[in-house]
Write a protein that holds these residues in place. Structure first.
Motif, mmCIF file in Angstrom:
data_model
loop_
_atom_site.group_PDB
_atom_site.id
_atom_site.type_symbol
_atom_site.label_atom_id
_atom_site.label_comp_id
_atom_site.label_asym_id
_atom_site.label_seq_id
_atom_site.Cartn_x
_atom_site.Cartn_y
_atom_site.Cartn_z
ATOM 1 N N THR A 148 -31.233 -8.446 25.103
ATOM 2 C CA THR A 148 -30.504 -9.338 25.995
ATOM 3 C C THR A 148 -30.157 -8.640 27.310
ATOM 4 O O THR A 148 -29.711 -7.497 27.322
ATOM 5 C CB THR A 148 -29.196 -9.806 25.325
ATOM 6 N N GLU A 203 -28.192 -9.015 31.349
ATOM 7 C CA GLU A 203 -26.949 -9.568 31.892
ATOM 8 C C GLU A 203 -27.097 -11.022 32.343
ATOM 9 O O GLU A 203 -26.185 -11.833 32.179
ATOM 10 C CB GLU A 203 -26.462 -8.712 33.062
ATOM 11 N N GLU A 253 -28.967 -13.339 31.090
ATOM 12 C CA GLU A 253 -28.962 -14.226 29.922
ATOM 13 C C GLU A 253 -27.534 -14.488 29.459
ATOM 14 O O GLU A 253 -27.161 -15.635 29.151
ATOM 15 C CB GLU A 253 -29.790 -13.614 28.798
ATOM 16 N N LYS A 254 -26.709 -13.446 29.431
ATOM 17 C CA LYS A 254 -25.302 -13.636 29.071
ATOM 18 C C LYS A 254 -24.604 -14.558 30.071
ATOM 19 O O LYS A 254 -23.822 -15.436 29.694
ATOM 20 C CB LYS A 254 -24.585 -12.277 29.026
ATOM 21 N N SER A 292 -25.982 -16.880 31.829
ATOM 22 C CA SER A 292 -26.472 -18.256 31.694
ATOM 23 C C SER A 292 -25.699 -19.020 30.626
ATOM 24 O O SER A 292 -25.437 -20.225 30.779
ATOM 25 C CB SER A 292 -27.971 -18.258 31.360
ATOM 26 N N VAL A 293 -25.326 -18.342 29.557
ATOM 27 C CA VAL A 293 -24.548 -18.988 28.495
ATOM 28 C C VAL A 293 -23.149 -19.331 29.005
ATOM 29 O O VAL A 293 -22.648 -20.445 28.793
ATOM 30 C CB VAL A 293 -24.459 -18.080 27.254
ATOM 31 N N ARG A 294 -22.502 -18.381 29.689
ATOM 32 C CA ARG A 294 -21.168 -18.639 30.239
ATOM 33 C C ARG A 294 -21.215 -19.801 31.228
ATOM 34 O O ARG A 294 -20.331 -20.674 31.231
ATOM 35 C CB ARG A 294 -20.624 -17.380 30.924
ATOM 36 N N TYR A 309 -32.616 -19.543 26.587
ATOM 37 C CA TYR A 309 -31.598 -18.657 26.010
ATOM 38 C C TYR A 309 -30.233 -19.346 25.978
ATOM 39 O O TYR A 309 -29.523 -19.313 24.955
ATOM 40 C CB TYR A 309 -31.506 -17.367 26.818
ATOM 41 N N CYS A 350 -27.900 -20.302 22.662
ATOM 42 C CA CYS A 350 -26.667 -19.537 22.447
ATOM 43 C C CYS A 350 -25.386 -20.230 22.910
ATOM 44 O O CYS A 350 -24.293 -19.677 22.739
ATOM 45 C CB CYS A 350 -26.773 -18.183 23.144
ATOM 46 N N CYS A 351 -25.467 -21.419 23.484
ATOM 47 C CA CYS A 351 -24.259 -22.089 23.978
ATOM 48 C C CYS A 351 -23.418 -22.649 22.833
ATOM 49 O O CYS A 351 -23.835 -22.625 21.660
ATOM 50 C CB CYS A 351 -24.639 -23.209 24.950
#
Length: 382
Positions: A145, A147, A149-150, A152-154, A181, A185-186
């Motif tokens: 993973t 940064e 990608e993280k 994008s979830v937030r 992604y 992961c949402c």
């Protein structure tokens, strides 16, 4: 050969009621996200139409300014301008625009919400522009993973929480990876509102990511689109079969969505991948399989240290540096660890060898092409 600019001329006068959202509309909005609107929209709270954003952008930037951009996405502002001139796209509202760049964290993340109507929004994740930071992050995808990608979830969770609209999400290149992604992961309640996820020639994921149980909840909603000679869209592992489309360009230049051929409200289909794409994908997969995580990370750090040696931040600046850039890079190559220099040389040799084989012996790749054209959920699949 027609592309999405032609589509805007043909069908830009049709409302969403007259012609429902389609795969070409998706690419247009994904491509729109490449436009740097930092000087146009200075806060995520600002709302404006595509027409307003285009007008302000072209008052700020001259043709001479735009001609300085030599990157693959240099035509994105002109795509925005063409959108703004149509009833279909001109009055769409842009919300929640963000653009976050961190060289230290090797992160490039940008996204926007585009309100289609009272019930539906399209969330567009920007792909990689010509910033070296962004390309480094693409390579780091092979190690797990990243940064962006993280982020994008937030972003998806936050924007989805501001309304109860149904969601279409997508992106081109790395933006396609981020869309998939984020959907996987949402938050579960957000995932339920996602209608379709568009992955436009985006790189894939690690084998570990493919083990996530949440994948089954979104698999059937993913539309994965790649050109005949895709390279980026065959990297790493995927868990959905692609739609293969025709392009007016050759080789890696097909990655540019502006080259994808359009007929009415869809892309022209191709029956199979090109032999060159198949062979290059195999070379890159074989190469990645020879390294463990630590070796990959070490190698990526060395490669990008070489690219940044001339003191530049973008590939455009690197190209414009000419021999000065090359001399600085060659000096940095001499400082690479022997094993990394060897891997680099072997990779380039393999790639060059495949291209030569493709040109001199085109019939040799027929069996390989058939095998790769029928790929699905196989673990070795790109």
């Amino acid at each position: 050969m027609a592309n999405f600019i032609d589509y805007l001329e043909w069908r830009g006068d049709l409302t969403w009621e007259q012609a429902p959202f389609n795969e070409v509309d998706n690419l247009i909005l994904s491509y729109f996200s490449y436009v740097n609107l930092d000087e146009v929209i200075d806060s995520p709270d600002v709302r404006m139409t595509t027409r307003e954003a285009s007008g302000k952008f072209f008052r700020l930037y001259s043709e001479e300014d735009l001609e300085k951009d030599k990157s693959l996405i240099r035509d994105a502002p002109y795509g925005m301008k063409a959108m703004a001139d149509t009833p279909r796209f001109g009055d769409l509202e842009i919300r929640n625009y963000v653009n976050q760049i961190s060289h230290e964290r090797a992160m490039q993340f940008s996204a926007m919400e585009i309100v289609l109507d009272q019930k539906t929004s399209y969330i567009a994740f920007r792909g990689t522009d010509d910033r070296i930071t962004g390309w480094k992050e693409d390579f780091l995808l092979s190690n797990g993973t990243v940064e962006a990608e993280k982020a994008s979830v937030r972003y998806l969770n936050r924007v989805a929480g501001l309304s109860d609209r149904k969601l279409l999400i997508g992106g081109h290149s790395k933006g396609g990876n981020l869309a998939v992604y984020a959907a996987v992961c949402c938050d579960p309640e957000v995932r339920e509102r996602i209608v379709t996820i568009y992955d436009n020639d985006g790189p894939g994921f690690t084998a570990e990511f493919l083990e996530k149980p949440e994948i089954e909840a979104v698999r059937e909603r993913i539309v994965r689109i790649i050109p005949e000679s895709s390279v980026v869209g065959l990297l790493l592992e995927h868990f959905t079969d692609p739609v293969i489309v025709k392009s007016s360009e050759k080789g890696v230049m097909q990655h540019d969505g502006l080259t994808w051929q359009v007929s009415r409200d869809r892309f022209l289909r191709s029956r199979e991948l090109s032999r060159m794409a198949v062979g290059l994908a195999q070379v890159l997969h074989d190469w990645m399989d020879t390294m463990d995580r630590e070796q990959k990370n070490d190698f990526i750090e060395d490669v990008f240290a070489v690219l940044e040696a001339p003191g530049v931040k973008t590939l455009t600046e690197l190209q414009n540096g000419g021999w000065k850039s090359i001399r600085a890079m060659l000096k940095r190559v001499e400082k690479l660890k022997p094993e990394n220099r060897k891997v680099t040389e072997e990779l380039l040799k393999d790639l060059a060898g495949h291209l030569a084989d493709y040109i001199l012996h085109p019939d040799k790749a027929e069996e390989e092409t058939k095998r790769w054209s029928e790929y699905g959920r196989d673990a070795k699949n790109p």
